[in-house]
Scaffold this active site. Sequence first.
Site, PDB file in Angstrom:
ATOM      1  N   SER A 135     -35.109   5.000  51.146  1.00 48.04           N
ATOM      2  CA  SER A 135     -35.601   3.652  51.399  1.00 48.04           C
ATOM      3  C   SER A 135     -35.189   3.254  52.810  1.00 48.04           C
ATOM      4  CB  SER A 135     -34.976   2.712  50.361  1.00 48.04           C
ATOM      5  OG  SER A 135     -35.273   1.372  50.649  1.00 48.04           O
ATOM      6  N   LYS A 161     -39.875   5.282  51.541  1.00 49.13           N
ATOM      7  CA  LYS A 161     -40.217   3.890  51.180  1.00 49.13           C
ATOM      8  C   LYS A 161     -39.861   3.030  52.368  1.00 49.13           C
ATOM      9  CE  LYS A 161     -37.620   0.709  48.225  1.00 49.13           C
ATOM     10  NZ  LYS A 161     -37.046   0.538  46.873  1.00 49.13           N
ATOM     11  N   LYS A 163     -39.582  -0.935  53.842  1.00 48.33           N
ATOM     12  CA  LYS A 163     -39.527  -2.344  53.465  1.00 48.33           C
ATOM     13  C   LYS A 163     -40.562  -3.094  54.291  1.00 48.33           C
ATOM     14  CE  LYS A 163     -35.952  -2.204  50.664  1.00 48.33           C
ATOM     15  NZ  LYS A 163     -35.965  -2.757  49.297  1.00 48.33           N
ATOM     16  N   ASP A 188     -42.050  -1.623  49.891  1.00 47.71           N
ATOM     17  CA  ASP A 188     -41.311  -2.534  49.002  1.00 47.71           C
ATOM     18  C   ASP A 188     -41.202  -3.889  49.697  1.00 47.71           C
ATOM     19  OD1 ASP A 188     -39.597  -3.844  47.258  1.00 47.71           O
ATOM     20  OD2 ASP A 188     -37.940  -2.417  47.463  1.00 47.71           O
ATOM     21  N   GLU A 213     -44.152  -1.902  45.844  1.00 49.98           N
ATOM     22  CA  GLU A 213     -43.061  -2.367  44.984  1.00 49.98           C
ATOM     23  C   GLU A 213     -42.840  -3.872  45.161  1.00 49.98           C
ATOM     24  OE1 GLU A 213     -39.507  -0.042  45.531  1.00 49.98           O
ATOM     25  OE2 GLU A 213     -38.247  -1.412  44.379  1.00 49.98           O
ATOM     26  N   ASP A 238     -39.710  -4.203  40.361  1.00 51.00           N
ATOM     27  CA  ASP A 238     -38.260  -4.034  40.521  1.00 51.00           C
ATOM     28  C   ASP A 238     -37.616  -5.340  40.026  1.00 51.00           C
ATOM     29  OD1 ASP A 238     -35.648  -3.863  41.463  1.00 51.00           O
ATOM     30  OD2 ASP A 238     -36.142  -3.314  43.503  1.00 51.00           O
ATOM     31  N   LYS A 262     -33.367   0.448  37.680  1.00 52.87           N
ATOM     32  CA  LYS A 262     -32.015   0.499  38.251  1.00 52.87           C
ATOM     33  C   LYS A 262     -31.078   0.158  37.117  1.00 52.87           C
ATOM     34  CE  LYS A 262     -33.419  -1.282  42.728  1.00 52.87           C
ATOM     35  NZ  LYS A 262     -33.203  -2.233  43.811  1.00 52.87           N
ATOM     36  N   GLY A 290     -32.061   2.169  43.513  1.00 56.78           N
ATOM     37  CA  GLY A 290     -30.654   2.172  43.913  1.00 56.78           C
ATOM     38  C   GLY A 290     -30.236   0.830  44.453  1.00 56.78           C
TER      39      GLY A 290
HETATM   40  O1  OSB Z   1     -35.304  -3.504  46.524  1.00 64.05           O
HETATM   41  O2  OSB Z   1     -34.999  -1.505  45.985  1.00 64.05           O
HETATM   42  C1  OSB Z   1     -34.576  -2.529  46.516  1.00 64.05           C
HETATM   43  C2  OSB Z   1     -31.196  -1.875  48.147  1.00 64.05           C
HETATM   44  C3  OSB Z   1     -30.533  -3.031  47.819  1.00 64.05           C
HETATM   45  C4  OSB Z   1     -31.179  -4.006  47.107  1.00 64.05           C
HETATM   46  C5  OSB Z   1     -32.516  -3.832  46.736  1.00 64.05           C
HETATM   47  C6  OSB Z   1     -33.188  -2.664  47.060  1.00 64.05           C
HETATM   48  C7  OSB Z   1     -32.529  -1.691  47.810  1.00 64.05           C
HETATM   49  C8  OSB Z   1     -33.171  -0.475  48.286  1.00 64.05           C
HETATM   50  C9  OSB Z   1     -32.310   0.705  48.657  1.00 64.05           C
HETATM   51  O3  OSB Z   1     -34.361  -0.376  48.488  1.00 64.05           O
HETATM   52  C10 OSB Z   1     -32.061   1.624  47.526  1.00 64.05           C
HETATM   53  C11 OSB Z   1     -30.989   2.642  47.808  1.00 64.05           C
HETATM   54  O4  OSB Z   1     -31.195   3.501  48.667  1.00 64.05           O
HETATM   55  O5  OSB Z   1     -29.935   2.603  47.142  1.00 64.05           O
HETATM   56 MG    MG Z   2     -37.027  -2.865  45.416  1.00 67.03          MG
END
Ligand code: OSB
Ligand code: MG
Length: 369
Positions: A135, A161, A163, A188, A213, A238, A262, A290
Amino acid sequence: MRIEQVELRHVRLPLVHPFQTSFGEEAERDPIIVTMRAEGLVGHGESATMAGPWYLYETTETCWHILRDFLVPIILGQDVPDAGGLQDRMAPVRGHHLAKTGLEQAFWDLLAKREGVPLARVLGGHRDAIESGVSVGIQPSVEALLERIADYVSDGYRRIKIKIKPGWDVSVVRSVREQFPETPLMVDANAAYTLQDLETFKTLDGFGLMMVEQPLSYEDLLDHARLQSQIETPICLDESVGTFQQVRLALELDSCRIVNIKPGRVGGPLQAIKIHDLCQSAGVPVWCGGLLETGVGRAHNVAMATLPNFSLPGDISASDRYFSEDIVNPPFRLNPDGTITVPTGTGIGVEVDEDRLESLTARKETFAA
Ligand code: OSB
Ligand code: MG
């Protein structure tokens, strides 16, 4: 199993790269590492909290409070037969899923160690290795993003992924697609859009994304269903699916076609398994998300992702994508084929580095029965 002792540690670790999303930026992680002792065994879990209530309402402070004042007292000294029994005891406490997860994960580690088998086995998983994705946060510039992606693609990650947020979406995705036409790619939004942005998502349909996402509000399953009916790209939820019941509703409404599970968000491994099974019987693929976990939470996520319906690469990246030095040995490494090997030792299968843990501890409290 009688729970004899619980130790809580608020640890602080800097991230190798600050992580920026539509809800803010984090340069440091502040989880609570839970150590549970029973029958001469030691188990570890992680409440993967953040300092602020931006992704979930919990923070490191609220989690500490709920653990110390409510959850630890109701399980300490109790003879708990299984994870269901642990959940039943914790059920009077509403919500606070990250707090419950730290305890339940430590408990599963103990269960696996008592059996002398890897955690993945007691969870019901079978894979030897899991597919790893990464991510990538919002970057200061598109050039910086492309460079970061190029590094991860050459490392071998199986999907990228990125953001997005209003103002950092279509043109960014277009640039990424130009440079990486074949890379499995998804976005995402962390709930940053509304149905008014329908045109943005229709345009994103043209880029062959695996999924989008959490485009809309974390409380809005109905609008997600409305969006899904008007776009081609599968929606993955999510934030909107924090419980088994919310997943049922989302599947019923066709609010999404993929679910990000998660364990921390849904209240622990047992709920994660139930959601996994529900999605499997509905023909909906899942992947393991994660929360920038340390090696402790990562070990739990890796084990979870060995279940059969975790059929898409997740946000379980190697330790070095997050931290210059993890708190477990060995750290999690990416294989050249973009997988992470599932540890074969008993329980979480990695050793917590006690000295390193101690050096990162901001606060510690031990509770004995
Ligand atoms: O939205 O998936 C999410 C990390 C912290 C809070 C929300 C998210 C995320 C990530 C990173 O996208 C996931 C990771 O690499 O642990
Ligand atoms: Mg997410």
